[in-house]
Every structure is written in C-alpha cells, then in structure tokens.
Design a protein around this motif. Structure first.
Motif: not given
Length: 120
Positions: A12-33
């Motif tokens: 789960d921690v590995g998944y959340e690190r990838i999501v954290e990285w993806a949220r940084c490169i996506l536009p501000e109002r993205n819908r990624l949890k």
C-alpha cells in the motif's frame, strides 16, 4: 493503477508513493485519489469484489470448497500456511488466488445501455 499494484505486488505504501508522484505531474484539479484506501473505497460500491482462495506453495491445488479445510497439499504434503513466529500469531497463506466472480461483472455490463447491444 490497481492492475499495476497487483502485477508488481506493491505494498500500500508503494502504491501511495506512485500516486503521490503522479499527482505532482498531473494538472491541479485531477481526480486521482490521494491514497490506496480512498481509491479502494471508490471501487467497493460497484459490487465487483473478489474472493481470496489459499493455494499450495507449488501452485498445484486450491484450498477451496471441499478442500478448504485441508491442512496439507494432496500432492506435496505442504502446509498451506507460513510457519508461525513470535510476532505473527495468525495463519498466513503461502500463496493466494484472487477469484473474481464473472456473474456480477456480466450483470453490470448488461445494465449499461451502451454495452447491452454489444453483449447480445
């Protein structure tokens, strides 16, 4: 994202690190949890769950239905569970199969007017 987590056996921690990285490169109002719990809670109401079934260490049998209560593999005589340690008191399976029942998925496809014509 769930497929990547499953295919690469990410924690789960590995998944959340990838999501954290993806949220940084996506536009501000993205819908990624923002974390695994939030993403999982979004999918749960869809009713497309799965069942966990214990497997033999050598993948030769499933501990399911009539074999669910067996304490060793019929072929290799292995226990389905890892040895207990002082830290771990509960039984943990060597391998698990995630069984996704097809009936709820088909019912879901037949509910949608867009996919119903393709299904028939």
């Amino acid at each position: 994202m769930f497929t990547i987590k499953s295919d690469h056996k990410l924690s789960d921690v590995g998944y959340e690190r990838i999501v954290e990285w993806a949220r940084c490169i996506l536009p501000e109002r993205n819908r990624l949890k923002e974390n695994f719990y939030a993403a999982k809670s979004m999918i749960k109401p869809l009713g497309l769950g799965y069942q966990k079934v214990n497997m033999c260490l050598n993948f030769c049998m499933l501990y399911y239905l009539k074999n669910a209560e067996l304490i060793e593999c019929k072929t290799y005589k292995h226990s389905p569970y890892k040895p207990r340690t002082d830290k771990v008191k509960s039984l943990i399976a060597h391998e698990k199969l995630r069984y996704f029942p097809i009936t709820p998925r088909l019912q879901r496809l037949f509910m949608s007017p867009k996919t119903i014509e393709h299904m028939t």
